[in-house]
Design a protein around this motif. Structure first.
Motif, PDB file in Angstrom:
ATOM      1  N   UNK A  83       0.822  -1.209   0.000  1.00 16.61           N
ATOM      2  CA  UNK A  83       0.000   0.000   0.000  1.00 16.61           C
ATOM      3  C   UNK A  83       0.859   1.264   0.000  1.00 16.61           C
ATOM      4  N   UNK A  84       1.515   1.508  -1.109  1.00 16.97           N
ATOM      5  CA  UNK A  84       2.324   2.713  -1.262  1.00 16.97           C
ATOM      6  C   UNK A  84       1.396   3.851  -1.699  1.00 16.97           C
ATOM      7  N   UNK A  85       1.250   4.854  -0.855  1.00 14.82           N
ATOM      8  CA  UNK A  85       0.321   5.958  -1.135  1.00 14.82           C
ATOM      9  C   UNK A  85       0.671   6.695  -2.423  1.00 14.82           C
ATOM     10  N   UNK A  86       1.949   6.700  -2.793  1.00 13.25           N
ATOM     11  CA  UNK A  86       2.364   7.387  -4.013  1.00 13.25           C
ATOM     12  C   UNK A  86       1.851   6.680  -5.263  1.00 13.25           C
ATOM     13  N   UNK A  87       1.563   5.391  -5.143  1.00 13.62           N
ATOM     14  CA  UNK A  87       1.104   4.619  -6.295  1.00 13.62           C
ATOM     15  C   UNK A  87      -0.415   4.558  -6.394  1.00 13.62           C
ATOM     16  N   UNK A  88      -1.090   5.194  -5.462  1.00 12.94           N
ATOM     17  CA  UNK A  88      -2.550   5.135  -5.451  1.00 12.94           C
ATOM     18  C   UNK A  88      -3.138   5.943  -6.599  1.00 12.94           C
ATOM     19  N   UNK A  89      -2.525   7.097  -6.893  1.00 11.25           N
ATOM     20  CA  UNK A  89      -2.929   7.891  -8.053  1.00 11.25           C
ATOM     21  C   UNK A  89      -4.390   8.278  -8.056  1.00 11.25           C
ATOM     22  N   UNK A  90      -5.039   8.075  -9.222  1.00 12.89           N
ATOM     23  CA  UNK A  90      -6.418   8.511  -9.377  1.00 12.89           C
ATOM     24  C   UNK A  90      -7.425   7.582  -8.719  1.00 12.89           C
ATOM     25  N   UNK A  91      -6.956   6.533  -8.033  1.00 12.68           N
ATOM     26  CA  UNK A  91      -7.861   5.644  -7.299  1.00 12.68           C
ATOM     27  C   UNK A  91      -8.052   6.112  -5.852  1.00 12.68           C
ATOM     28  N   UNK A  92      -7.373   7.199  -5.473  1.00 13.04           N
ATOM     29  CA  UNK A  92      -7.377   7.636  -4.077  1.00 13.04           C
ATOM     30  C   UNK A  92      -8.780   7.936  -3.556  1.00 13.04           C
ATOM     31  N   UNK A 244      -5.862  -7.159  23.076  1.00 15.45           N
ATOM     32  CA  UNK A 244      -7.233  -7.226  22.577  1.00 15.45           C
ATOM     33  C   UNK A 244      -7.262  -8.165  21.390  1.00 15.45           C
ATOM     34  N   UNK A 245      -8.062  -9.216  21.496  1.00 15.02           N
ATOM     35  CA  UNK A 245      -8.145 -10.199  20.430  1.00 15.02           C
ATOM     36  C   UNK A 245      -8.495  -9.550  19.093  1.00 15.02           C
ATOM     37  N   UNK A 246      -7.788  -9.972  18.055  1.00 17.53           N
ATOM     38  CA  UNK A 246      -7.954  -9.538  16.663  1.00 17.53           C
ATOM     39  C   UNK A 246      -7.402  -8.138  16.390  1.00 17.53           C
ATOM     40  N   UNK A 247      -6.958  -7.431  17.424  1.00 13.87           N
ATOM     41  CA  UNK A 247      -6.364  -6.113  17.149  1.00 13.87           C
ATOM     42  C   UNK A 247      -5.000  -6.242  16.510  1.00 13.87           C
ATOM     43  N   UNK A 248      -4.389  -7.422  16.599  1.00 11.18           N
ATOM     44  CA  UNK A 248      -3.106  -7.644  15.967  1.00 11.18           C
ATOM     45  C   UNK A 248      -3.165  -7.482  14.455  1.00 11.18           C
ATOM     46  N   UNK A 249      -4.336  -7.757  13.870  1.00  6.77           N
ATOM     47  CA  UNK A 249      -4.492  -7.578  12.427  1.00  6.77           C
ATOM     48  C   UNK A 249      -4.325  -6.109  12.035  1.00  6.77           C
ATOM     49  N   UNK A 250      -4.858  -5.230  12.883  1.00  5.60           N
ATOM     50  CA  UNK A 250      -4.697  -3.795  12.643  1.00  5.60           C
ATOM     51  C   UNK A 250      -3.236  -3.389  12.784  1.00  5.60           C
ATOM     52  N   UNK A 251      -2.563  -3.929  13.779  1.00  7.99           N
ATOM     53  CA  UNK A 251      -1.171  -3.564  14.041  1.00  7.99           C
ATOM     54  C   UNK A 251      -0.268  -3.922  12.868  1.00  7.99           C
ATOM     55  N   UNK A 252      -0.390  -5.143  12.345  1.00  8.35           N
ATOM     56  CA  UNK A 252       0.519  -5.563  11.266  1.00  8.35           C
ATOM     57  C   UNK A 252       0.200  -4.837   9.957  1.00  8.35           C
ATOM     58  N   UNK A 253      -1.063  -4.480   9.740  1.00 12.37           N
ATOM     59  CA  UNK A 253      -1.400  -3.721   8.539  1.00 12.37           C
ATOM     60  C   UNK A 253      -0.794  -2.328   8.599  1.00 12.37           C
ATOM     61  N   UNK A 254      -0.913  -1.668   9.754  1.00 12.11           N
ATOM     62  CA  UNK A 254      -0.310  -0.338   9.933  1.00 12.11           C
ATOM     63  C   UNK A 254       1.210  -0.423   9.794  1.00 12.11           C
ATOM     64  N   UNK A 255       1.784  -1.464  10.332  1.00 12.43           N
ATOM     65  CA  UNK A 255       3.234  -1.660  10.248  1.00 12.43           C
ATOM     66  C   UNK A 255       3.667  -1.766   8.786  1.00 12.43           C
ATOM     67  N   UNK A 256       2.960  -2.570   7.994  1.00 13.18           N
ATOM     68  CA  UNK A 256       3.282  -2.705   6.579  1.00 13.18           C
ATOM     69  C   UNK A 256       3.120  -1.398   5.836  1.00 13.18           C
ATOM     70  N   UNK A 257       2.081  -0.653   6.163  1.00 13.17           N
ATOM     71  CA  UNK A 257       1.821   0.630   5.514  1.00 13.17           C
ATOM     72  C   UNK A 257       2.957   1.625   5.783  1.00 13.17           C
ATOM     73  N   UNK A 258       3.463   1.647   7.012  1.00 12.75           N
ATOM     74  CA  UNK A 258       4.560   2.555   7.372  1.00 12.75           C
ATOM     75  C   UNK A 258       5.821   2.218   6.569  1.00 12.75           C
ATOM     76  N   UNK A 259       6.156   0.932   6.497  1.00  9.21           N
ATOM     77  CA  UNK A 259       7.372   0.521   5.780  1.00  9.21           C
ATOM     78  C   UNK A 259       7.225   0.762   4.284  1.00  9.21           C
TER      79      UNK A 259
END
Length: 604
Positions: A83-92, A244-259
């Motif tokens: 999820x590179x924000x620079x590549x989102x382009x006109x789909x933003x 908190x159960x299932x909050x780990x899914x949010x954590x790893x997605x945010x982590x990937x987005x940052x990198x």
């Protein structure tokens, strides 16, 4: 030594079987041009409930759920890494609406479909409806590869799937806590739930930012970057999921987005390795979940399950997408494709099964039916969209095209004439060059061109790369040709990336390792040699081989001609590196470079 239970394969043999079937299904799907997810689902059901060869609960015991959870975490992290924000382009704008408007609207409509279609209670419907926000990146990614969608609709489907996955899990957590509070059995307050969600987002950001700092300051050697990345993903997931159960899914997605948005020099190597790991994990998870299926539990489903699936596919998904995208400038074709494409995947089955058990434990009687309903929805949407996405995309004009295109890098007499020959063969062709002057002749001849660097971000935004399956690097810079083919080989496949020969390529002092650059075309002739041929009057020819006019006949009538490639009946272009052993079937066409006709002596 422990004695294995009768009928048990043993953990080692079970892992080997799951791996072989998962990867084998993906390979077979690639060979047969079929949806990989469908084959994996069928393979898991066949060895599990049908044949009884594999029982994941027996082989792995209590480790099944943690293994699936960790695999889903890595899959979602890899998704976030794309999820590179620079590549989102006109789909933003479309992605923003599908997340901000589509997620809550989808939750509401799914809840209503569960209540009035499946007949579940409001408690179970609300929890399961939150989970149904997800559309499954584990399913979308393979389908997008197969359907070869154009860039914008592909980006919309991919971003929606990845971003909404953790949102769906969090929505289920909130709904479940609400049910417990209303039933008077909650041990966790709303404040604790909110803290867990915020903590997950902050922890994912912190771990991702920490890894970025370590990599950017060269505090981690290259050979340890992938292990550090994996360890960080697992640590972030375990830490937040324990709060908190299932909050780990949010954590790893945010982590990937940052990198993904940190512009790391080694980002491509990390992303490609994660893609390969994800292929293995998707294979294993789907086989395990399908093999765990219990036909007796599925027998609890009635005709209302079919009504529920139909409502989701025909009403809930289209209405959610069409309402969310109101007011955007997306063409109706793209809206229609996205509206009727909503496959569910691993996350839905895993999370729904977990919350179904918890609902049943909390005294909600129909909580036990949530798991079977989730599997029915996943199976139905995977099969439906697996077989309809590619044809629908072609019908709407949103696929890369029927004929595999050719990407020519470098404008010159040779490439311009080559492009004209390919265009005559009705192959999509694009000629690119960072030097505007090199494209003048091609534009005059009506050849589609792109002015810019094929490796730059502008090319990613401007070129529908999925329309092209073959790359030919033919610039006057040998080093650049090597760079282009090496960089694009993982994306297109090393058998689809070619280049003209380097100057003094056969000299030991100038030879490069085999892993650098693509395969050579033009019988070892360099750029200067090919340009000289074109100046001397050589021309491209396109000749069909028939029963009456064989390859031997062609060779006899065209002495000295150079065979560059062949085209089969499906217009698949295959370059020729060994003309001596060339076999060409009837109906195929030969693309050749032919010398000028000899000058006839003047009559006396």
């Amino acid at each position: 030594m422990a004695i294995e239970t009768a009928g048990s394969l043993g953990p080692v043999a079970a892992v080997a079987l799951v791996g072989a079937l998962g990867v084998g299904s993906q390979w077979l799907a690639w060979r047969l041009h079929l949806p990989a997810i469908v084959l994996m689902l069928a393979a898991g059901v066949l060895i599990g409930p049908v044949a009884g060869v594999l029982d994941p609960g027996l082989e792995f015991g209590a480790l099944v759920q943690p293994l699936v959870a960790l695999a889903v975490a890595v899959i979602l992290f890899e998704g976030g890494l794309t999820l590179d924000l620079r590549k989102l382009g006109d789909a933003r704008a479309g992605v923003f609406r599908l997340v901000v408007i589509g997620a809550p609207l989808g939750w509401l409509l799914s809840t209503l479909a569960l209540r009035y279609g499946a007949g579940l209670s409001w408690e179970a419907s609300t929890v399961f409806g939150g989970i149904m926000i997800v559309t499954g990146p584990t399913v979308i990614a393979p389908l997008l590869r197969q359907a070869r969608l154009q860039r914008r609709p592909a980006a919309l489907l991919q971003w929606e799937a990845i971003v909404n996955d953790p949102i769906g899990a969090i929505a289920a957590v909130i709904a479940f806590q609400t049910v417990l509070v209303l039933n008077g059995s909650s041990e966790v307050s709303f404040a604790a739930t909110a803290f867990g969600i915020v903590f997950a987002a902050v922890a994912g950001f912190a771990v991702g930012a920490g890894i970025v700092v370590l990599f950017r300051k060269a505090l981690v050697p290259e050979y340890m970057k992938v292990p550090v990345l994996f360890s960080g993903v697992i640590a972030a997931f375990a830490l937040t999921d324990g709060v908190l159960h299932e909050s780990g899914l949010l954590a790893v997605t945010v982590m990937g987005l940052v990198i993904a948005n940190a512009d790391l020099p080694s980002y491509e190597e990390l992303r490609r390795f994660k893609e390969q790991a994800t292929v293995l994990m998707v294979s294993g998870v789907f086989i395990l979940l399908a093999a765990s299926l219990d036909f007796a539990v599925l027998g609890q489903l009635t005709w209302r399950a079919a009504l529920f699936v139909a409502l989701v596919v025909v009403v809930v998904r289209p209405l959610t997408v069409l309402v969310s995208l109101l007011g955007t400038n997306l063409p109706w074709r793209e809206r229609a494709l996205i509206a009727f494409t909503g496959p569910r995947g691993v996350v839905l089955v895993a999370v729904a099964g977990l919350f179904g058990e918890r609902l049943a434990e909390a005294g909600v009687p129909d909580g036990a039916i949530v798991g079977p309903l989730a599997f029915a929805l996943v199976a139905a949407t995977v099969v439906l969209h697996g077989f309809t996405l590619a044809p629908m995309a072609r019908w709407l004009g949103l696929s890369g095209g029927e004929a595999p295109g050719v990407l020519l890098i470098g404008g010159s007499r040779f490439t311009t004439a080559f492009a004209e020959a390919l265009k005559k063969a009705e192959l999509p062709v694009l000629l690119t060059d960072p030097n505007h002057a090199h494209l003048v002749a091609a534009r005059t001849a009506g050849i589609p061109t792109f002015y810019g660097d094929i490796l730059g971000e502008a090319a990613e935004h401007s070129i529908e790369l999925l329309a092209y399956t073959t790359v030919v690097a033919a610039t006057d810079n040998d080093a650049y040709n090597t760079l282009v083919t090496t960089d694009l080989a993982p994306e297109f496949g090393r058998d689809k990336v070619w280049r003209i020969a380097r100057t003094r390529e056969n000299e030991a002092r100038h030879a490069l390792p085999s892993q650098l650059g693509g395969m050579s075309i033009g019988e070892g002739r360099s750029y200067d040699a090919l340009q000289t041929l074109m100046r001397d009057g050589w021309r491209f020819g396109l000749t069909r081989i028939t029963e009456e006019f064989t390859l031997d006949d062609w060779r006899a009538t065209r002495p000295g001609a150079m065979i560059l490639a062949t085209l089969n009946g499906r217009r698949d272009l295959s370059f020729v590196d060994d003309t001596a052993d060339l076999q060409v079937g009837e109906g195929a066409r030969i693309v050749s470079l032919q010398p000028p006709d000899p000058v006839q002596p003047a009559a006396a």
